[in-house]
Write a protein that holds these residues in place. Structure first.
Motif, mmCIF file in Angstrom:
data_model
loop_
_atom_site.group_PDB
_atom_site.id
_atom_site.type_symbol
_atom_site.label_atom_id
_atom_site.label_comp_id
_atom_site.label_asym_id
_atom_site.label_seq_id
_atom_site.Cartn_x
_atom_site.Cartn_y
_atom_site.Cartn_z
ATOM 1 N N UNK A 59 4.238 16.388 10.305
ATOM 2 C CA UNK A 59 3.447 17.597 10.509
ATOM 3 C C UNK A 59 4.258 18.885 10.510
ATOM 4 N N UNK A 60 5.547 18.813 10.740
ATOM 5 C CA UNK A 60 6.303 20.043 10.920
ATOM 6 C C UNK A 60 6.009 20.618 12.290
ATOM 7 N N UNK A 61 6.723 21.639 12.680
ATOM 8 C CA UNK A 61 6.525 22.230 14.001
ATOM 9 C C UNK A 61 5.408 23.273 13.929
ATOM 10 N N UNK A 62 4.295 23.027 14.639
ATOM 11 C CA UNK A 62 3.190 23.995 14.618
ATOM 12 C C UNK A 62 3.596 25.317 15.283
ATOM 13 N N UNK A 63 2.955 26.399 14.868
ATOM 14 C CA UNK A 63 3.237 27.723 15.425
ATOM 15 C C UNK A 63 3.039 27.780 16.931
ATOM 16 N N UNK A 64 2.068 27.084 17.445
ATOM 17 C CA UNK A 64 1.706 27.163 18.858
ATOM 18 C C UNK A 64 2.281 25.999 19.663
ATOM 19 N N UNK A 65 3.358 25.397 19.197
ATOM 20 C CA UNK A 65 3.934 24.186 19.794
ATOM 21 C C UNK A 65 4.551 24.471 21.154
ATOM 22 N N UNK A 66 4.056 23.806 22.200
ATOM 23 C CA UNK A 66 4.593 23.964 23.543
ATOM 24 C C UNK A 66 4.266 22.705 24.352
ATOM 25 N N UNK A 67 4.955 21.589 24.078
ATOM 26 C CA UNK A 67 4.621 20.322 24.738
ATOM 27 C C UNK A 67 4.780 20.354 26.256
ATOM 28 N N UNK A 68 5.716 21.134 26.783
ATOM 29 C CA UNK A 68 5.861 21.212 28.234
ATOM 30 C C UNK A 68 4.627 21.849 28.877
ATOM 31 N N UNK A 69 4.080 22.857 28.231
ATOM 32 C CA UNK A 69 2.868 23.497 28.753
ATOM 33 C C UNK A 69 1.669 22.551 28.641
ATOM 34 N N UNK A 70 1.599 21.803 27.542
ATOM 35 C CA UNK A 70 0.523 20.815 27.396
ATOM 36 C C UNK A 70 0.583 19.810 28.537
ATOM 37 N N UNK A 71 1.774 19.306 28.844
ATOM 38 C CA UNK A 71 1.931 18.344 29.938
ATOM 39 C C UNK A 71 1.477 18.956 31.262
ATOM 40 N N UNK A 72 1.865 20.186 31.524
ATOM 41 C CA UNK A 72 1.485 20.857 32.768
ATOM 42 C C UNK A 72 -0.036 21.005 32.867
ATOM 43 N N UNK A 73 -0.654 21.458 31.788
ATOM 44 C CA UNK A 73 -2.117 21.651 31.772
ATOM 45 C C UNK A 73 -2.835 20.332 32.032
ATOM 46 N N UNK A 74 -2.416 19.277 31.352
ATOM 47 C CA UNK A 74 -3.084 17.983 31.506
ATOM 48 C C UNK A 74 -2.813 17.366 32.875
ATOM 49 N N UNK A 75 -1.598 17.505 33.383
ATOM 50 C CA UNK A 75 -1.280 16.945 34.699
ATOM 51 C C UNK A 75 -2.154 17.555 35.792
ATOM 52 N N UNK A 76 -2.578 18.795 35.613
ATOM 53 C CA UNK A 76 -3.461 19.433 36.585
ATOM 54 C C UNK A 76 -4.851 18.799 36.602
ATOM 55 N N UNK A 77 -5.178 18.025 35.561
ATOM 56 C CA UNK A 77 -6.501 17.391 35.453
ATOM 57 C C UNK A 77 -6.393 15.869 35.401
ATOM 58 N N UNK A 78 -5.288 15.335 35.824
ATOM 59 C CA UNK A 78 -4.995 13.915 35.663
ATOM 60 C C UNK A 78 -6.050 12.983 36.258
ATOM 61 N N UNK A 79 -6.765 13.425 37.279
ATOM 62 C CA UNK A 79 -7.741 12.559 37.947
ATOM 63 C C UNK A 79 -8.904 12.153 37.046
ATOM 64 N N UNK A 80 -9.182 12.945 36.030
ATOM 65 C CA UNK A 80 -10.342 12.592 35.209
ATOM 66 C C UNK A 80 -9.990 12.291 33.757
ATOM 67 N N UNK A 81 -8.725 11.961 33.511
ATOM 68 C CA UNK A 81 -8.264 11.659 32.151
ATOM 69 C C UNK A 81 -8.124 10.157 31.938
#
Length: 183
Positions: A46-68
């Motif tokens: 895929x190449x590196x997307x312009x909006x690539x920020x895996x650490x932020x994705x992890x943080x966002x999802x971890x805040x909602x972990x109870x319903x994932x």
């Protein structure tokens, strides 16, 4: 009351598009978030997307972990599990919602061309192709792919899926309007 479920796939580390999807989840009062793999890493093809920020994705999802509920994609690895506070390394999971049975997988192992051994009325929910699909097979199974919220293929429209307790739909990420899933 039947729970509402959002299906997303192929985030590939793009925090901005994940936030848009979760804004829809909040407005729709989603009870469960199903992630069908390829969460943090963009993948070598895929190449590196312009909006690539895996650490932020992890943080966002971890805040909602109870319903994932999440399954492993072909780009997910043990290092991704170290960043995420919910299980992501299973090749599949199952979810029963009322009369609906969902087989949750990424799509690189099980898909329309390699069906799992499940009852005929099962919804095979997968990502991987980045192409939205919502169709019933001759054997009664439903193939449901919410597309990709980050890197869509065959269209420029980013999409996600919703099960409202009765109906499966694919919606456009930008507008929240129903997208005519490719059949």
């Amino acid at each position: 009351m039947m729970p509402k479920i959002m299906f997303i796939s192929d985030i590939h580390g793009m925090a901005a598009t994940l936030k848009k999807a979760l804004d829809h989840a909040d407005k729709m009062q989603i009870d469960r978030l199903v992630i069908l793999g390829d969460i943090l890493y963009h993948g070598p093809r895929n190449g590196v997307p312009n909006l690539y920020d895996p650490q932020k994705v992890a943080k966002i999802l971890n805040e909602r972990k109870e319903y994932i509920i999440a399954v492993r994609g072909n780009c997910d690895a043990e290092v991704d599990q170290m960043m995420l506070e919910f299980p992501v390394m299973a090749d599949f999971s199952e979810l029963i919602c009322g009369e609906k049975r969902f087989f949750l997988t990424h799509g690189h192992l099980w898909n329309e061309n390699n069906l799992p051994s499940v009852p005929a009325n099962t919804v095979i929910a997968h990502g991987h192709t980045h192409i939205a699909v919502n169709k019933i097979l001759d054997n009664g199974m439903t193939i449901f792919n919410p597309g990709s919220i980050s890197l869509p293929k065959n269209t420029i429209v980013r999409t996600f899926g919703i099960f409202d307790g009765e109906k499966l739909s694919v919606l456009e990420l930008e507008t929240g309007k129903e997208f005519p899933a490719l059949r």
